[in-house]
Design a protein around this motif. Sequence first.
Motif, PDB file in Angstrom:
ATOM      1  N   GLN A   1      -1.936   2.067  -8.252  1.00  0.00           N
ATOM      2  CA  GLN A   1      -1.847   3.044  -7.165  1.00  0.00           C
ATOM      3  C   GLN A   1      -0.965   4.227  -7.572  1.00  0.00           C
ATOM      4  O   GLN A   1      -1.321   5.388  -7.366  1.00  0.00           O
TER       5      GLN A   1
ATOM      6  N   TYR B   1      -1.261   6.798  -1.453  1.00  0.00           N
ATOM      7  CA  TYR B   1      -2.536   6.173  -1.835  1.00  0.00           C
ATOM      8  C   TYR B   1      -3.370   5.917  -0.583  1.00  0.00           C
ATOM      9  O   TYR B   1      -4.585   6.154  -0.572  1.00  0.00           O
TER      10      TYR B   1
ATOM     11  N   ILE C   1       0.868  -1.191   0.000  1.00  0.00           N
ATOM     12  CA  ILE C   1       0.000   0.000   0.000  1.00  0.00           C
ATOM     13  C   ILE C   1       0.895   1.228   0.000  1.00  0.00           C
ATOM     14  O   ILE C   1       1.672   1.446   0.934  1.00  0.00           O
TER      15      ILE C   1
ATOM     16  N   VAL D   1      -7.093  -2.964  -2.013  1.00  0.00           N
ATOM     17  CA  VAL D   1      -6.327  -2.013  -2.818  1.00  0.00           C
ATOM     18  C   VAL D   1      -5.879  -2.681  -4.115  1.00  0.00           C
ATOM     19  O   VAL D   1      -5.691  -3.898  -4.178  1.00  0.00           O
TER      20      VAL D   1
ATOM     21  N   SER E   1      -9.469   4.099  -9.507  1.00  0.00           N
ATOM     22  CA  SER E   1      -8.421   3.076  -9.414  1.00  0.00           C
ATOM     23  C   SER E   1      -9.009   1.693  -9.165  1.00  0.00           C
ATOM     24  O   SER E   1      -8.541   0.694  -9.728  1.00  0.00           O
TER      25      SER E   1
ATOM     26  N   ILE F   1      -9.958   7.300  -5.959  1.00  0.00           N
ATOM     27  CA  ILE F   1      -9.983   5.938  -5.408  1.00  0.00           C
ATOM     28  C   ILE F   1     -10.970   5.070  -6.176  1.00  0.00           C
ATOM     29  O   ILE F   1     -10.671   3.925  -6.551  1.00  0.00           O
TER      30      ILE F   1
END
Length: 372
Positions: free
Chosen positions: A149, A105, A101, A143, A366, A363
């Motif tokens: 990201q 992001y 992560i 994610v 993505s 977000i």
Amino acid sequence: MKLTKYRIGNYFEPLSQKCNIPNLTESEVSGINIEKEFFEPSRQVGEDTSKYKIVPPNYFACNLMHVGRDVVLPIALNHTNNNKIVSPAYTVFKIKDDSPILRDYFFIMLKSHERDRYFWFNTDSSIRGDMPWDVFCNIELKVPPLSIQKKYVNVYKAMIANQQSYERGLEDLKLVCDAYIEDLRRKMPSEEIGKYITRRDVRNGINGTKNVMGISTTKEFREPTSKVNKNELSNYKVVKPRQIGFVQTTHNEKVFTYAFNNTDEDIVISSVNEVFSCDEDKLLPEYLSMFFNRTEFDRYARFHSWGSARETFTWSDLVEVKIPVPDIKVQQSIANMYTAYKERKYINERLKSQIKNICPILIKGSLEECEE
């Protein structure tokens, strides 16, 4: 490509490094606001600040004690190249370098009302609604891969860079305004402003306006922070266009808290505040506002506040304030710069708000790209 669920605490690296400086002032300590940004100066500091924590660059600081009360996770990322210093009640951590992560992001994910409500849902049953550290760490997030990201983080960083460039120009303009004031103070004597201002005490009445406002420490009118019954505003004081209202206490606020009504509508404020107008043939309210905006005047107001638990700076104290009062044309030229500064400041705040509103869209984009 697919989404992967991770327990975020697996990638946190906590830090509890004391600053070991016992006498820090408010201007040297940072707080965190509900916009998830550091702000200085902090509203208050303890008598001994040696246990206050350091937030190095690229580290997060968050206040897990007020999540339930504010329905917001107060968290900020230190984007600067310098250390921040925060209250020892804050939690400081970073995202590990080998994390799946990305740091930025993760921060973008946090900047949404939906995410704040989720954190609020996971708080405990205490009065303030604390979120224990282990509960925060146990939260799982889905994610996309690092490549996706990075793509959306680059978009976010480009927007931030544009906003910060605009903000630097804003601060340069403020420096020019302050320089003009300093030049005037050196070149001409100062006069008490009492002979140029008139105290006003007009009450709203039964059929008055519903446009009730508070006065913020940023020296602007704002929506009231406490609940106000708009059907019971008859005793509130009216601030007419081009008049100024101010709060008489300086202890809690740490500044001279005032606001200039530069709108075309009446505004009503609490009856405990003061309202006045300027003799605009001799003193422009925009020019006077430039003095009130200076940190030097905040220090002056606090120093001249008289002894009470709240430290009160009253009308009688205000009329004794001395400033240079040049020709009205000179004031107007300086006031024009001040007006330009206020307009640019408003635009800058709009840019910040737009960036925050775009974060959930980034977000969402993505996640949808990954699912495709």
